[in-house]
Enzyme design. Structure first.
Site, PDB file in Angstrom:
ATOM      1  N   SER A 126       0.806  -1.216   0.000  1.00 19.32           N
ATOM      2  CA  SER A 126       0.000   0.000   0.000  1.00 19.32           C
ATOM      3  C   SER A 126       0.840   1.268   0.000  1.00 19.32           C
ATOM      4  O   SER A 126       0.314   2.359  -0.137  1.00 19.32           O
ATOM      5  CB  SER A 126      -0.913   0.002   1.229  1.00 19.32           C
ATOM      6  OG  SER A 126      -0.113   0.026   2.391  1.00 19.32           O
ATOM      7  N   LYS A 165       3.956   9.950   4.041  1.00 21.82           N
ATOM      8  CA  LYS A 165       3.891  11.054   3.069  1.00 21.82           C
ATOM      9  C   LYS A 165       4.747  12.217   3.554  1.00 21.82           C
ATOM     10  O   LYS A 165       5.089  12.317   4.727  1.00 21.82           O
ATOM     11  CB  LYS A 165       2.437  11.553   2.958  1.00 21.82           C
ATOM     12  CG  LYS A 165       1.428  10.554   2.421  1.00 21.82           C
ATOM     13  CD  LYS A 165       1.376  10.568   0.916  1.00 21.82           C
ATOM     14  CE  LYS A 165       0.139   9.834   0.390  1.00 21.82           C
ATOM     15  NZ  LYS A 165       0.068   8.428   0.834  1.00 21.82           N
TER      16      LYS A 165
END
Lengths: 207, 207
Positions: A126, A165
């Site tokens: 993922s 992120k």
DNA sequence: CCCCCTTGCGAACAGTTGTTCTAATACTAT
DNA sequence: ATAGTATTAGAACAACTGTTCGCAAGGGGG
């Protein structure tokens, strides 16, 4: 650092090789033999230069008193758990550094000398948008707030999702930018973001 | 390994501490002072035991000729150049391990004990399909042929392109599979493929 | 050319260092 | 207690080792 002469390069190389092989530094006369030099004073002369240029450190009047300058510090980093899209991100506790079975040994070159570094093993694919694959190891440092532009591990409360992120706090929203620049950022509400740690490195081992 | 006496434990601990601090092993008389022992022969006596029990290795008649058995698993990996989409892939030469300025120090945990490992720095984002980013370090081992399924660095002659893919030799063609499983493989003619090395790891350092 | 600097050579010196020997002490099992 | 083993102590030796000094060869600049 000035460029080294052929002889100095030779000595430095021999120094490393000898140390690697024996586990202790060579004496000056070892270097005379190993580098085919005719006198100890020549070695002495060149060692002074190597020291002046920062390649070695010497303790004078001590036999074999040579330290190779490159850092040889090692750090043991605990692998405290897995990180996967749908699971909460493990956070280090005080036991993490003593009670963890699995761990990783690294040089400070990779941890940047930072303290309390831990590792998470990535489960699933993922995180490909962060250029991180199944099985990769993510080196983390525990923080609760992030600077703009830092790569962080965040838990998105509403979506119940863990992700890696780059973090940018904009006016009233948080922009989370994937490492892969071709991919679009996502925008979330600041209240929805829980910063779990800062990513300081990624290690991928292939067999 | 038999349990060590208090004195032997003390000596062993001093040995490690001294080495960590100075970069070279202590002399017997250093140990006399450091461990508050009254005679060199006592140290000599206990060193023999430490050697017999495998805690250290000694080179007799050599000053400071002691090698610590534990942890000597550091490898220096030369960074021999850059890898970019449109540029040929650097290949290690015999000088690579001695004459290279930039290098990386790793534990054998990462190199898997393999010999002649080198590193390439990734330039550009052309390898994102291999989950490799600009600035990443790719750990390589020089090979000229590959087993099916191995991740290799290949030079595609016709396309004049360097890439990192998993290698599969099929009937009359070669399938090159990106690490990102969502991406489609490319098929090329075996004559067009020049294998430059095997990828054994990826390291990404973030600031 | 001379001067200055770097580099190389050989020898000698003094301190360091591993080794060995003898003797003494501590500890253990019988 | 007694014998035997493990450990400690001190001293002396020979080899190892870092340092230093005088000398010389080369090289570049004035």
């Amino acid at each position: 650092m000035k460029p080294l002469s052929a002889r100095q390069t030779r000595i430095l190389q021999f120094l490393h090789q000898f140390f690697e092989e024996k586990g202790y530094p060579p004496s000056i006369r070892d270097m005379v033999k190993g580098c085919k030099i005719s006198s100890t004073s020549v070695v002495e002369y060149n060692l002074r230069i190597l020291e002046r240029e920062g390649y070695i450190r010497r303790d004078r009047e001590v036999s074999r008193g040579i330290e190779l300058s490159r850092e040889r510090r090692m750090v043991r980093v605990p692998i405290i758990g897995y990180i996967a899209a749908g699971e909460p991100i493990p956070v280090p506790t005080s036991d993490s550094w003593s009670l963890v079975a699995d761990s990783l040994e690294l040089t400070e070159e990779l941890t940047g000398g930072k303290k309390e570094v831990y590792a998470l093993k990535v489960k699933g694919t993922s995180m490909v948008d962060a250029l991180i694959n199944d099985g990769d190891l993510v080196l983390m440092q525990h923080v609760e707030t992030a600077e703009n532009g830092e790569m962080v591990a965040v838990w998105l409360k509403k979506e119940k999702e863990a992700t890696l992120k780059r973090f940018y706090l904009e006016r009233e929203r948080v922009r989370l930018q994937p490492a892969n620049e071709e991919m679009k950022p996502i925008y979330v509400n600041p209240e929805d973001v829980e910063i779990q740690g800062r990513v300081i490195g990624v290690i991928r081992k292939l067999e």
